[in-house]
Design a protein around this motif. Sequence first.
Motif, PDB file in Angstrom:
ATOM      1  N   TRP A  80      33.621  21.647  53.091  1.00  0.00           N
ATOM      2  CA  TRP A  80      34.645  22.666  52.836  1.00  0.00           C
ATOM      3  C   TRP A  80      34.846  22.962  51.354  1.00  0.00           C
ATOM      4  N   LEU A  81      34.493  22.050  50.498  1.00  0.00           N
ATOM      5  CA  LEU A  81      34.745  22.241  49.070  1.00  0.00           C
ATOM      6  C   LEU A  81      33.678  23.135  48.440  1.00  0.00           C
ATOM      7  N   GLY A  82      34.119  24.210  47.818  1.00  0.00           N
ATOM      8  CA  GLY A  82      33.192  25.123  47.151  1.00  0.00           C
ATOM      9  C   GLY A  82      32.571  26.161  48.055  1.00  0.00           C
ATOM     10  N   LYS A  83      32.981  26.191  49.345  1.00  0.00           N
ATOM     11  CA  LYS A  83      32.470  27.238  50.221  1.00  0.00           C
ATOM     12  C   LYS A  83      33.015  28.601  49.784  1.00  0.00           C
ATOM     13  N   ASN A  84      34.226  28.591  49.229  1.00  0.00           N
ATOM     14  CA  ASN A  84      34.756  29.772  48.551  1.00  0.00           C
ATOM     15  C   ASN A  84      34.692  29.475  47.059  1.00  0.00           C
ATOM     16  N   MET A  85      33.896  30.257  46.321  1.00  0.00           N
ATOM     17  CA  MET A  85      33.626  29.942  44.918  1.00  0.00           C
ATOM     18  C   MET A  85      33.663  31.197  44.061  1.00  0.00           C
ATOM     19  N   VAL A  86      34.214  31.058  42.875  1.00  0.00           N
ATOM     20  CA  VAL A  86      34.195  32.122  41.868  1.00  0.00           C
ATOM     21  C   VAL A  86      33.465  31.571  40.654  1.00  0.00           C
ATOM     22  N   ALA A 102      45.315  30.856  43.893  1.00  0.00           N
ATOM     23  CA  ALA A 102      46.156  30.038  44.769  1.00  0.00           C
ATOM     24  C   ALA A 102      47.428  30.783  45.156  1.00  0.00           C
ATOM     25  N   GLN A 103      48.029  31.467  44.181  1.00  0.00           N
ATOM     26  CA  GLN A 103      49.241  32.255  44.460  1.00  0.00           C
ATOM     27  C   GLN A 103      48.943  33.380  45.444  1.00  0.00           C
ATOM     28  N   GLU A 104      47.708  33.885  45.405  1.00  0.00           N
ATOM     29  CA  GLU A 104      47.314  34.978  46.306  1.00  0.00           C
ATOM     30  C   GLU A 104      46.887  34.463  47.683  1.00  0.00           C
ATOM     31  N   GLY A 105      46.878  33.138  47.860  1.00  0.00           N
ATOM     32  CA  GLY A 105      46.588  32.582  49.184  1.00  0.00           C
ATOM     33  C   GLY A 105      45.150  32.202  49.440  1.00  0.00           C
ATOM     34  N   CYS A 106      44.382  31.919  48.386  1.00  0.00           N
ATOM     35  CA  CYS A 106      42.969  31.563  48.589  1.00  0.00           C
ATOM     36  C   CYS A 106      42.849  30.270  49.409  1.00  0.00           C
ATOM     37  N   ALA A 107      41.662  30.041  49.922  1.00  0.00           N
ATOM     38  CA  ALA A 107      41.424  28.920  50.829  1.00  0.00           C
ATOM     39  C   ALA A 107      41.481  27.576  50.122  1.00  0.00           C
ATOM     40  N   HIS A 108      41.909  26.563  50.854  1.00  0.00           N
ATOM     41  CA  HIS A 108      41.793  25.167  50.424  1.00  0.00           C
ATOM     42  C   HIS A 108      40.331  24.886  50.081  1.00  0.00           C
ATOM     43  N   GLY A 109      40.091  24.298  48.908  1.00  0.00           N
ATOM     44  CA  GLY A 109      38.727  23.984  48.502  1.00  0.00           C
ATOM     45  C   GLY A 109      38.059  25.060  47.675  1.00  0.00           C
ATOM     46  N   THR A 110      38.815  26.114  47.317  1.00  0.00           N
ATOM     47  CA  THR A 110      38.254  27.148  46.431  1.00  0.00           C
ATOM     48  C   THR A 110      37.935  26.528  45.072  1.00  0.00           C
ATOM     49  N   VAL A 111      36.765  26.873  44.527  1.00  0.00           N
ATOM     50  CA  VAL A 111      36.337  26.356  43.229  1.00  0.00           C
ATOM     51  C   VAL A 111      36.109  27.516  42.272  1.00  0.00           C
ATOM     52  N   VAL A 112      36.649  27.395  41.063  1.00  0.00           N
ATOM     53  CA  VAL A 112      36.469  28.402  40.011  1.00  0.00           C
ATOM     54  C   VAL A 112      35.689  27.753  38.874  1.00  0.00           C
ATOM     55  N   ILE A 113      34.569  28.371  38.495  1.00  0.00           N
ATOM     56  CA  ILE A 113      33.680  27.798  37.474  1.00  0.00           C
ATOM     57  C   ILE A 113      33.380  28.857  36.417  1.00  0.00           C
TER      58      ILE A 113
END
Length: 324
Positions: A80-86, A102-113
Motif C-alpha cells: 500500500w505504501l507508495g501506490k499513490n505517488m507524486v 493530506a488536507q485534500e483527502g489523499c490516500a493513506h500511504g501517499t508518498v511525495v518525492i
Amino acid sequence: MPSTQEKLIELLALNGTVFISGQDISETLNISRTAVWKQMKRLEKEGYQIEAVPNKGYRIVALPSIMSKNTLQWGLKTKWLGKNMVHQIKMPSTQTKANQLAQEGCAHGTVVIADRQETGRGRMNRSWFSNNDLGVWLSIVLRPNVPPLQGPQLTLVVATVLAELIELDVGITPAIKWPNDILINGKKIAGILTEMQAEQDKIHHIVIGIGLNVNQLADSFENEISKRATSLKIETGETFEKQKLIQSLLKRFEEAFDRYQLTGFSEVKDKWESFGYKINEEVSYKAGNVEKQGVIRGISTDGALIMENKQNQIETLYSAEINW
C-alpha cells in the motif's frame, strides 16, 4: 486513478523478464492493439528499452537512468505504501506538498518525492540543505489507527527503519539521536520531521518527512553544515542509486508500520535502544529552564527520553534541550 501508461508499466513489471503479448495487454487494459503500440513508443521516448518480438510480445529490458514516478514504482515491492505517488524534479518542500494533499483527502500511504527541494525544512522550522539531487527527500502521508498520544512514536519507528537501512543495505552502523536524527561518526546523515493533525481522540493524518544524505561530497555542503553533516558517499566512497534506496526504505517502512500497528511499540523500543546515541552516557540538558546533568537510560514505552539525574532520580523527557 492510475493512467493507462501507469497500468501498462505495472503489468510489464509483474511479468518481469517474461514476454506479454500485445493481445493480452490490449484485453487487460481495454485498449486497441494500435494504442498498445503507441504506449510502447511513449515509454521508449521516456528512456525505457522495450524488446518487441513477433508472436511473443513485449517486455522492458532496461529502465531510464532518470528517476521518475514510473521508475520508482517499477519493482516497488509494497502492498500500500507508495501506490499513490507524486514525484517532481523540484518543489519548495515535500512536507508542504504532502500536508496539502493530506488536507485534500489523499490516500493513506501517499508518498511525495522531489529530486531537490528549494525550501526544505526540519524541526523548529530549521532549514534543511536539500536544494540538490544528491540526497533522498520525501514525505509520507499516514492515517494510522492509533490514539493521538501515540502519534510521536512514528518518528521513532522511522528512525529505526533508517538505521536498519543504513546498517543492512550500506554496511555501516549508525546511531539514532533522540528524537529524530541519524548520525554516523557523530555527524548527521538523516533527519525526520513528523507533523500531525488530530482531534482529542482521533488522528486525521500524520505527515512524515525524511531527508537522507546520499551522494554528497564534503564540498557539497555549505561550510558551517559540512562540520556537522555527512553522507553515504563520504562514509563509504561509493556512489549509490537513489531509486533503489527509496524502494528499500519504503518496503522496510511498510513492514515496520504494519508490525507496529499489530504488535505495538515494544519491538520498536528495543530496536531504537540498540541504535541509541549516547545511551548510558552523561550529558547536560535543560528541562523547565533548569540546567541539569544526567545519564541517558533509553526511551519509555511512549517514546520519551529516560534520563537518570545526579540525584539518581529518573526523569521522563518529552521535550528538552540536550547538549550532545
